[in-house]
Design an enzyme around this catalytic site. Structure first.
Site, PDB file in Angstrom:
ATOM      1  N   HIS A  30      33.025  31.975  48.027  1.00 48.84           N
ATOM      2  CA  HIS A  30      32.733  33.218  48.759  1.00 48.84           C
ATOM      3  C   HIS A  30      33.110  34.430  47.911  1.00 48.84           C
ATOM      4  O   HIS A  30      32.312  35.367  47.744  1.00 48.84           O
ATOM      5  CB  HIS A  30      33.535  33.185  50.065  1.00 48.84           C
ATOM      6  CG  HIS A  30      33.431  34.408  50.910  1.00 48.84           C
ATOM      7  ND1 HIS A  30      32.854  34.409  52.165  1.00 48.84           N
ATOM      8  CD2 HIS A  30      33.846  35.694  50.703  1.00 48.84           C
ATOM      9  CE1 HIS A  30      32.910  35.626  52.686  1.00 48.84           C
ATOM     10  NE2 HIS A  30      33.514  36.427  51.818  1.00 48.84           N
ATOM     11  N   GLU A  31      34.323  34.434  47.351  1.00 49.48           N
ATOM     12  CA  GLU A  31      34.789  35.561  46.542  1.00 49.48           C
ATOM     13  C   GLU A  31      34.058  35.646  45.207  1.00 49.48           C
ATOM     14  O   GLU A  31      33.826  36.742  44.686  1.00 49.48           O
ATOM     15  CB  GLU A  31      36.297  35.465  46.315  1.00 49.48           C
ATOM     16  CG  GLU A  31      37.130  35.586  47.581  1.00 49.48           C
ATOM     17  CD  GLU A  31      36.884  36.898  48.315  1.00 49.48           C
ATOM     18  OE1 GLU A  31      36.599  37.918  47.640  1.00 49.48           O
ATOM     19  OE2 GLU A  31      36.947  36.909  49.560  1.00 49.48           O
ATOM     20  N   HIS A  69      30.919  37.678  45.732  1.00 49.13           N
ATOM     21  CA  HIS A  69      31.183  39.116  45.642  1.00 49.13           C
ATOM     22  C   HIS A  69      31.347  39.550  44.175  1.00 49.13           C
ATOM     23  O   HIS A  69      30.796  40.566  43.747  1.00 49.13           O
ATOM     24  CB  HIS A  69      32.473  39.476  46.396  1.00 49.13           C
ATOM     25  CG  HIS A  69      32.396  39.310  47.874  1.00 49.13           C
ATOM     26  ND1 HIS A  69      31.366  39.814  48.634  1.00 49.13           N
ATOM     27  CD2 HIS A  69      33.251  38.711  48.743  1.00 49.13           C
ATOM     28  CE1 HIS A  69      31.584  39.536  49.903  1.00 49.13           C
ATOM     29  NE2 HIS A  69      32.716  38.861  49.996  1.00 49.13           N
TER      30      HIS A  69
END
Length: 381
Positions: A67-68, A71
């Site tokens: 998820h990170e 980003h």
């Protein structure tokens, strides 16, 4: 969030684990081993439940890392440097050097994380339905499906600094063309969600679900605190990206000799707030300045030594003071002051090599106060 134990590097980005991560890892593993898996598979042995619980927890945090990374890789594609990703108590956070340059880029960077979590969650859940076994693999996939979809839904709540709050800020920014105003509005929504979480947590405790109530209230409190702190930092970075270091630097009122005592320097030079730091006269002709001495350097020394210690004994030598030019974007100066290798002062040197000023945290704070005063004046009109 900075710091933590460095455990590796992916796509050129440092991956770190904060000390709080070990607590949440243990909590998740214990909850799965003693609750989720035994209830779903009562015929499993205790050791089987524990092994599956540890594997599931590790894969959950691998999902958080993905998820990170989403980003981070989008940020890098926009020319934004990503310093590290840190796993901690409430999941993960990517440390990036500045905010997105436009509402569209902000929405793209914020939205990719929940999309990745939804993708992992949906894929895991579908596989858990299609695979005939073994039960341990199916159980892990089913759990990852539930956990990642829940993670995506939580992050999509429209409250800053959650991903949904950043998307909301992007929409408000696009509508009113005012980054600071959009950030304040999205922050208020984030703090409202924090209050709601605390209220729900308080209601759960007398209902008998004490652990869940405490956890939900804690998450709400963290959300309120993070919203305010993140908003302040985001607005500051955005404002500083539009000005140069010359705008925020403090010009030295005078110079000080390296040979005077600390007592003499304190009484004769450091007499008001603006003389926080002073350049020290060079000892050699080929030097522009010998170093920078600040009030904090004097304060670190015992007062009974001020009559004997000299400025040269406590100053930071010129070669150890990072330099920037007057034209350096101010947000780059902020990164030097607050980055992973943070320093407490910067020397501002012009094209001819002459010292024209310095920047420290007080310089940043003064600029923030001036910006806030101007904002208040505009609001009052």
């Amino acid at each position: 969030m900075t710091g933590g134990l460095r455990i590796g590097r992916l796509f050129g980005i440092d991956i770190r684990v904060h000390a709080s991560w070990f607590f949440i890892f243990a909590l998740f593993a214990i909850t799965l081993a003693n609750g989720f898996f035994p209830r779903s598979y009562p015929d499993w042995s205790g050791s089987t439940s524990w092994v599956v619980a540890i594997i599931a927890t590790l894969l959950l945090f691998a999902s958080v890392l993905a998820h990170e990374l989403g980003h981070s890789l989008v940020a890098r594609s926009q020319g934004i440097k990503v310093k590290s990703i840190t796993l901690f108590l409430l999941g993960g956070v990517a440390s990036i050097e500045k905010e997105a340059a436009s509402p569209g880029r902000e929405a793209t960077m914020a939205g990719i994380g929940p999309l990745i979590s939804l993708g992992i969650g949906a894929g895991s859940w579908i596989l858990s339905l299609l695979l005939p076994g073994p039960d341990q693999v199916v159980a892990v996939l089913y759990y990852l499906g539930i956990a990642n979809v829940s993670l995506a839904i939580f992050n999509l709540l429209p409250g800053f600094p959650l991903d949904g709050g950043r998307v909301l800020r992007a929409l408000l920014w696009w509508r009113n063309h005012n980054f600071a105003r959009a950030t304040r509005q999205a922050t208020r929504v984030g703090q409202i969600f924090g209050v709601v979480f605390i209220a729900l947590g308080v209601l759960l405790i007398p209902a008998g679900d004490t652990l869940s109530g405490i956890w939900m209230a804690f998450v709400g409190w963290v959300l309120i605190q993070a919203a305010g702190a993140s908003a302040k930092q985001a607005v500051l970075q955005h404002d500083l990206a539009n000005v140069t270091t010359a705008r925020i630097m403090t010009r030295p009122a005078e110079w000080v000799s390296p040979y005077v005592t600390l007592q003499y320097a304190a009484e004769g030079h450091f007499t008001d707030f603006e003389t926080r730091c002073l350049p020290v006269h060079p000892e050699r002709d080929d030097q522009e300045f010998d170093g920078l001495v600040c009030g904090a350097d004097l304060a670190r020394m015992p007062r009974n030594e001020w009559d004997t210690d000299r400025v040269r004994d406590v100053m930071v030598p010129a070669e150890k003071v990072p330099t920037v030019s007057p034209d350096t974007p101010a947000d780059e100066a902020l990164l030097l002051l607050r980055g992973e290798n943070a320093v407490d002062r910067l020397a501002v040197v012009d094209g001819d090599g002459h010292l024209v000023g310095f920047v420290d945290e007080a310089s940043i704070a003064r600029y923030e106060l001036l910006q806030q005063a101007r904002s208040d004046e505009r609001s009052a009109v």
